[in-house]
Design a protein around this motif. Structure first.
Motif, PDB file in Angstrom:
ATOM      1  N   THR A  99       2.797  -3.990   4.960  1.00 13.08           N
ATOM      2  CA  THR A  99       3.087  -4.070   3.531  1.00 13.08           C
ATOM      3  C   THR A  99       4.195  -5.078   3.278  1.00 13.08           C
ATOM      4  O   THR A  99       5.224  -5.066   3.948  1.00 13.08           O
ATOM      5  N   ALA A 102       5.868  -3.500  -2.320  1.00  9.66           N
ATOM      6  CA  ALA A 102       5.709  -2.129  -2.784  1.00  9.66           C
ATOM      7  C   ALA A 102       6.494  -2.019  -4.093  1.00  9.66           C
ATOM      8  O   ALA A 102       7.722  -2.065  -4.077  1.00  9.66           O
ATOM      9  N   THR A 183       0.033  -1.328  -3.319  1.00  4.20           N
ATOM     10  CA  THR A 183       0.836  -2.254  -2.518  1.00  4.20           C
ATOM     11  C   THR A 183       0.053  -3.531  -2.227  1.00  4.20           C
ATOM     12  O   THR A 183      -1.164  -3.578  -2.388  1.00  4.20           O
TER      13      THR A 183
END
Length: 189
Positions: A99, A102, A183
């Motif tokens: 990721t 976020a 995300t």
């Protein structure tokens, strides 16, 4: 979150195709607009189809940081994709997934390993970590995809869209309807 393709014509015109997940409301957006560049590298983009303006700052050749100057606060990056046509075979080999964006503290950070040894098919193992749940193994997954010539590849289950930047790098946008904390992840060799 949004991910997509921006095409600048070098003369003040631009076109865009975006996939957006706004707190669970998933939509595809497309349109055109205008842009202007100042000598210090500030780029103002006006996008009537979105009803918003963006400002970006050039940080290198064909690379910029993007700031939404309209009613929605956002931050992002623009980077060039490899020229030419992408195919299912362009997304092949072993990748690391992580990721990179976020938008809320409730969002999970995901990690994993992904491989594509058969054109049009991804297999991998992933997990997530969040403040509320800690480290959570998510297990293995398998999915199908079809890459457009521009590098857009929706995953077969509809939960994500992959945008290829090159055969060794892609962005994965969470397009799960109802996902209030989506995300953006990076997929890299």
């Amino acid at each position: 979150i949004s991910a997509g393709l921006w095409t600048f014509d070098g003369s003040g015109g631009l076109e865009f195709v975006l996939d957006q997940n706004d707190a669970g409301k998933v939509q595809a957006l497309a349109g055109s607009g205008t842009y202007s560049v100042t000598p210090d590298g500030r780029v103002k983009m006006t996008l009537p189809a979105l009803g918003e303006s963006f400002v970006s700052y050039l940080v290198g050749a064909n690379r910029a940081l993007l700031v939404n100057a309209g009613p929605s606060a956002s931050l992002g990056a623009l980077e060039p994709r490899d020229p030419g046509v992408f195919t299912d075979a362009s997304l092949s080999g072993n990748y690391v997934l992580g990721t990179v964006a976020a938008p809320t503290s409730a969002s999970s950070f995901e990690w994993g390993v992904v491989k594509s040894t058969i054109p049009g098919k991804l297999d991998g193992t992933a997990g997530s970590v969040s403040a509320s749940r800690g480290l959570v193994p998510l297990g293995s997954f398998s999915d199908t995809f079809a890459v457009s010539p521009e590098g857009r590849a929706p995953l077969g289950n509809g939960a994500a869209v992959v945008y290829l930047i090159s055969p060794s790098k892609a962005i994965v946008a969470d397009m799960t309807p109802g996902q209030a904390n989506p995300t953006i992840s990076s997929l890299q060799k």
